[in-house]
Design a protein around this motif. Structure first.
Motif, mmCIF file in Angstrom:
data_model
loop_
_atom_site.group_PDB
_atom_site.id
_atom_site.type_symbol
_atom_site.label_atom_id
_atom_site.label_comp_id
_atom_site.label_asym_id
_atom_site.label_seq_id
_atom_site.Cartn_x
_atom_site.Cartn_y
_atom_site.Cartn_z
ATOM 1 N N ARG A 100 40.757 33.718 46.601
ATOM 2 C CA ARG A 100 40.299 33.749 45.212
ATOM 3 C C ARG A 100 38.981 34.493 45.150
ATOM 4 O O ARG A 100 38.230 34.543 46.120
ATOM 5 C CB ARG A 100 40.125 32.342 44.654
ATOM 6 N N ASN A 101 38.731 35.080 44.014
ATOM 7 C CA ASN A 101 37.462 35.749 43.786
ATOM 8 C C ASN A 101 36.509 34.802 43.079
ATOM 9 O O ASN A 101 36.914 33.734 42.593
ATOM 10 C CB ASN A 101 37.663 37.020 42.954
ATOM 11 N N GLY A 102 35.258 35.201 42.976
ATOM 12 C CA GLY A 102 34.254 34.334 42.386
ATOM 13 C C GLY A 102 34.417 34.158 40.893
ATOM 14 O O GLY A 102 34.584 35.131 40.150
ATOM 15 N N THR A 103 34.378 32.914 40.433
ATOM 16 C CA THR A 103 34.410 32.584 39.012
ATOM 17 C C THR A 103 33.388 31.483 38.749
ATOM 18 O O THR A 103 32.891 30.840 39.669
ATOM 19 C CB THR A 103 35.805 32.098 38.562
ATOM 20 N N VAL A 104 33.090 31.262 37.473
ATOM 21 C CA VAL A 104 32.222 30.165 37.074
ATOM 22 C C VAL A 104 32.855 29.478 35.875
ATOM 23 O O VAL A 104 33.397 30.132 34.978
ATOM 24 C CB VAL A 104 30.802 30.666 36.731
ATOM 25 N N ALA A 105 32.825 28.149 35.890
ATOM 26 C CA ALA A 105 33.360 27.368 34.772
ATOM 27 C C ALA A 105 32.360 27.391 33.622
ATOM 28 O O ALA A 105 31.163 27.142 33.808
ATOM 29 C CB ALA A 105 33.630 25.937 35.217
ATOM 30 N N VAL A 106 32.850 27.692 32.426
ATOM 31 C CA VAL A 106 31.977 27.830 31.262
ATOM 32 C C VAL A 106 32.540 27.016 30.104
ATOM 33 O O VAL A 106 33.727 26.687 30.068
ATOM 34 C CB VAL A 106 31.818 29.305 30.841
ATOM 35 N N GLY A 107 31.679 26.721 29.146
ATOM 36 C CA GLY A 107 32.075 25.970 27.964
ATOM 37 C C GLY A 107 30.850 25.561 27.172
ATOM 38 O O GLY A 107 29.704 25.766 27.598
ATOM 39 N N GLU A 108 31.081 24.960 26.014
ATOM 40 C CA GLU A 108 29.986 24.537 25.152
ATOM 41 C C GLU A 108 29.123 23.470 25.819
ATOM 42 O O GLU A 108 27.949 23.308 25.479
ATOM 43 C CB GLU A 108 30.553 23.987 23.836
ATOM 44 N N SER A 109 29.690 22.718 26.770
ATOM 45 C CA SER A 109 28.936 21.646 27.420
ATOM 46 C C SER A 109 27.807 22.178 28.305
ATOM 47 O O SER A 109 26.983 21.400 28.792
ATOM 48 C CB SER A 109 29.871 20.765 28.248
ATOM 49 N N LEU A 110 27.755 23.499 28.523
ATOM 50 C CA LEU A 110 26.661 24.080 29.297
ATOM 51 C C LEU A 110 25.336 24.040 28.539
ATOM 52 O O LEU A 110 24.266 24.063 29.159
ATOM 53 C CB LEU A 110 26.985 25.532 29.671
ATOM 54 N N LEU A 111 25.388 24.001 27.223
ATOM 55 C CA LEU A 111 24.160 24.013 26.433
ATOM 56 C C LEU A 111 23.316 22.782 26.753
ATOM 57 O O LEU A 111 23.803 21.651 26.775
ATOM 58 C CB LEU A 111 24.497 24.057 24.937
ATOM 59 N N GLY A 112 22.051 23.028 27.003
ATOM 60 C CA GLY A 112 21.136 21.954 27.335
ATOM 61 C C GLY A 112 21.151 21.535 28.792
ATOM 62 O O GLY A 112 20.496 20.557 29.157
ATOM 63 N N ARG A 113 21.845 22.290 29.644
ATOM 64 C CA ARG A 113 21.990 21.905 31.040
ATOM 65 C C ARG A 113 21.311 22.906 31.967
ATOM 66 O O ARG A 113 21.088 24.073 31.610
ATOM 67 C CB ARG A 113 23.469 21.802 31.416
ATOM 68 N N VAL A 114 21.027 22.433 33.190
ATOM 69 C CA VAL A 114 20.465 23.274 34.246
ATOM 70 C C VAL A 114 21.470 23.280 35.387
ATOM 71 O O VAL A 114 21.856 22.217 35.890
ATOM 72 C CB VAL A 114 19.107 22.733 34.736
ATOM 73 N N ILE A 115 21.926 24.479 35.788
ATOM 74 C CA ILE A 115 22.942 24.602 36.827
ATOM 75 C C ILE A 115 22.425 25.513 37.937
ATOM 76 O O ILE A 115 21.419 26.212 37.774
ATOM 77 C CB ILE A 115 24.271 25.157 36.263
ATOM 78 N N ASP A 116 23.137 25.500 39.074
ATOM 79 C CA ASP A 116 22.756 26.353 40.186
ATOM 80 C C ASP A 116 23.641 27.590 40.251
ATOM 81 O O ASP A 116 24.435 27.847 39.344
ATOM 82 C CB ASP A 116 22.801 25.576 41.506
ATOM 83 N N GLY A 117 23.513 28.343 41.325
ATOM 84 C CA GLY A 117 24.272 29.585 41.448
ATOM 85 C C GLY A 117 25.760 29.391 41.631
ATOM 86 O O GLY A 117 26.526 30.354 41.524
ATOM 87 N N ALA A 118 26.198 28.160 41.904
ATOM 88 C CA ALA A 118 27.623 27.856 42.012
ATOM 89 C C ALA A 118 28.172 27.285 40.713
ATOM 90 O O ALA A 118 29.346 26.901 40.651
ATOM 91 C CB ALA A 118 27.876 26.879 43.158
ATOM 92 N N GLY A 119 27.323 27.204 39.688
ATOM 93 C CA GLY A 119 27.758 26.661 38.408
ATOM 94 C C GLY A 119 27.758 25.148 38.358
ATOM 95 O O GLY A 119 28.280 24.561 37.406
#
Length: 460
Positions: A100-119
């Motif tokens: 698999r190639n690199g992907t990141v999980a995204v969505g509205e729940s990301l707002l207000g959050r702090v994540i790392d380079g792995a998402g």
């Protein structure tokens, strides 16, 4: 697991026999290899046939699994760069292709959050509810389908709004040496810029700055509409690169949904340095001050992903900080960034030393879209400011030592008269935003009294 029909031998787990092991992956047979050696941060595996950019899983003796990205190959060897710590790694560890190639999980729940380079979240506020995946290496928007930059963006900084006006969807570099106030100016723009979503990439910076940026710069209200991607300097180089890619992919997700996004990347230089570490580790030769060619190929690929989308999409206004090492304006990363981006804002150590913040060197800075997004009156006032500022700067030594005689040159006389107002226009309190209309009014106030006096006295 499906094993090769070849007879087992005492050297079954040796390097030469590693390629005979197979695993089932998505209905097909994929070669499973083993770790041959580790040099620095680079892992060399044999027996794997995997494309560059895909991922493998290295199984440690204690059962822990470490993901690594394929960054190159030579003959039967595959070069892997880990995304985590290498402690506990041993020779002949199993290397399992993940296909698999690199992907990141995204969505509205990301707002207000702090994540790392792995998402993954690092703020302790529970798991994310993200049901969409975005590729880390997305293709830029077709340049012929991009919306033009024709709308001004209010960043809340008087000197930028008035003299270096930015457009929605523009990509700008913030150039400075260390300790001049890049992060402070970035914080001002974060708080005061009008945007639906703010995505902040803190790449390769000091770890303590992450908490400071979240608590002091963004605050509770600012964080509610922001996503922070933090990969401090103690992270592996590949994770730092992923931090920039994740931040860009998150910004693309919100742009594709019609949002106007402000992408702040601190810093582009640290991303280039991480790319240099990866490239040198796999044997790429350095060409310019230790930077290999892949660094200068990766930078435009990252920056071109920002900007306006199509008519149905929103925009990504991107601001990249660039650390000019040793205050050298011809630093190779700074020079390459200046040619890629749509404008550059240069901070001056001299102004910072004089207590003027933000310490923007107006003469050395430029916005390449300003002439197309401001009206004629605004453009003329900005040019008049630049001209008066430049004239005074060129003759400052003569003026300071008293060698200039008043009345010798009308333009120098005018620059001397306006100098206190020119300097005052640049200074601004950290928590005091200056909106577009206010910035233009303050700029007009510098020149209008002089213009009125000229009209009363008549020509000559």
């Amino acid at each position: 697991m499906i094993e090769s029909p070849l007879p087992r031998s005492p050297v079954w787990h040796s390097r030469l026999q590693a390629q005979t092991r197979l695993v089932t992956e998505n209905g097909g047979l994929v070669a499973e290899g083993s770790l041959r050696r580790m040099i620095g941060l680079t892992l060399e595996a044999v027996g794997c046939e995997v494309p560059v950019g895909s991922y493998c899983e290295v199984v440690k003796p204690d059962g822990q699994r470490l993901e690594a990205e394929v960054v190159g190959f030579a003959d039967d060897r595959v070069f892997l760069m880990p995304v985590g710590p290498l402690r506990g790694m041993v020779s002949n560890a199993r290397v399992r292709p993940l296909m698999r190639n690199g992907t990141v999980a995204v969505g509205e729940s990301l707002l207000g959050r702090v994540i790392d380079g792995a998402g993954q979240p690092i703020d302790g506020n529970g798991p994310l509810d993200c049901r969409t995946a975005m590729p880390l290496h997305a293709e830029p928007t077709n340049p012929l389908k991009r919306k033009p930059i024709d709308e001004m963006l209010d960043v809340g900084v008087r000197s930028i709004n008035g003299l270096l006006s930015l457009g929605r969807g523009q990509r700008v570099g913030l150039f400075a040496g260390s300790g001049i106030g890049k992060s402070v100016l970035l914080g001002m723009m974060t708080r005061h810029t009008e945007a639906d979503v703010v995505v902040v990439g803190l790449v390769g910076e000091r770890g303590r700055e992450v908490q400071e940026f979240v608590d002091q710069t963004l605050g509770e209200s600012g964080l509610s509409r922001a996503v922070v991607v933090a990969t401090p300097s103690d992270q592996p180089p590949l994770m730092r690169i992923h931090g920039a890619l994740v931040a860009t992919s998150v910004a693309e997700y919100f742009r594709d949904r019609g949002c106007n996004v402000l992408l702040l990347m601190d810093s582009l230089t640290r991303i280039a340095q991480a790319q240099r570490e990866v490239a040198l580790a796999v044997g790429e030769p350095p060409v310019t001050k230790g930077y290999p060619p892949s660094v200068f190929a990766a930078m435009p690929g990252l920056c071109e992903r920002a900007g306006n989308g199509t008519e149905e999409q929103g925009s990504i206004t991107a601001i990249y900080t660039v650390l000019a090492e040793g205050d050298d304006p011809n630093d190779p990363v700074a020079d390459a960034a200046r040619s890629i981006l749509d404008g550059h804002i240069v901070l001056s150590r001299q102004l910072a030393g004089a207590g003027i913040f933000p310490a923007i060197d107006v003469e050395a800075s430029a916005s390449r879209v300003m002439n197309t997004i401001v009206d004629e009156r605004h453009w003329q006032l900005a040019q008049a400011y630049r001209r008066a500022h430049s004239i005074y700067s060129e003759n400052q030594d003569l003026i300071n030592v008293g060698a200039y005689t008043a009345g010798t040159d009308p333009e120098i006389d005018l620059a001397i008269q306006l100098w206190p107002q020119l300097r005052a226009y640049l200074a601004q309190e950290l928590h005091d935003p200056s909106r577009l209309d206010d910035a233009l009014s303050d700029l007009e106030a510098i020149f209008t009294p002089q213009a009125s006096a000229t009209e009363e006295n008549g020509p000559g």
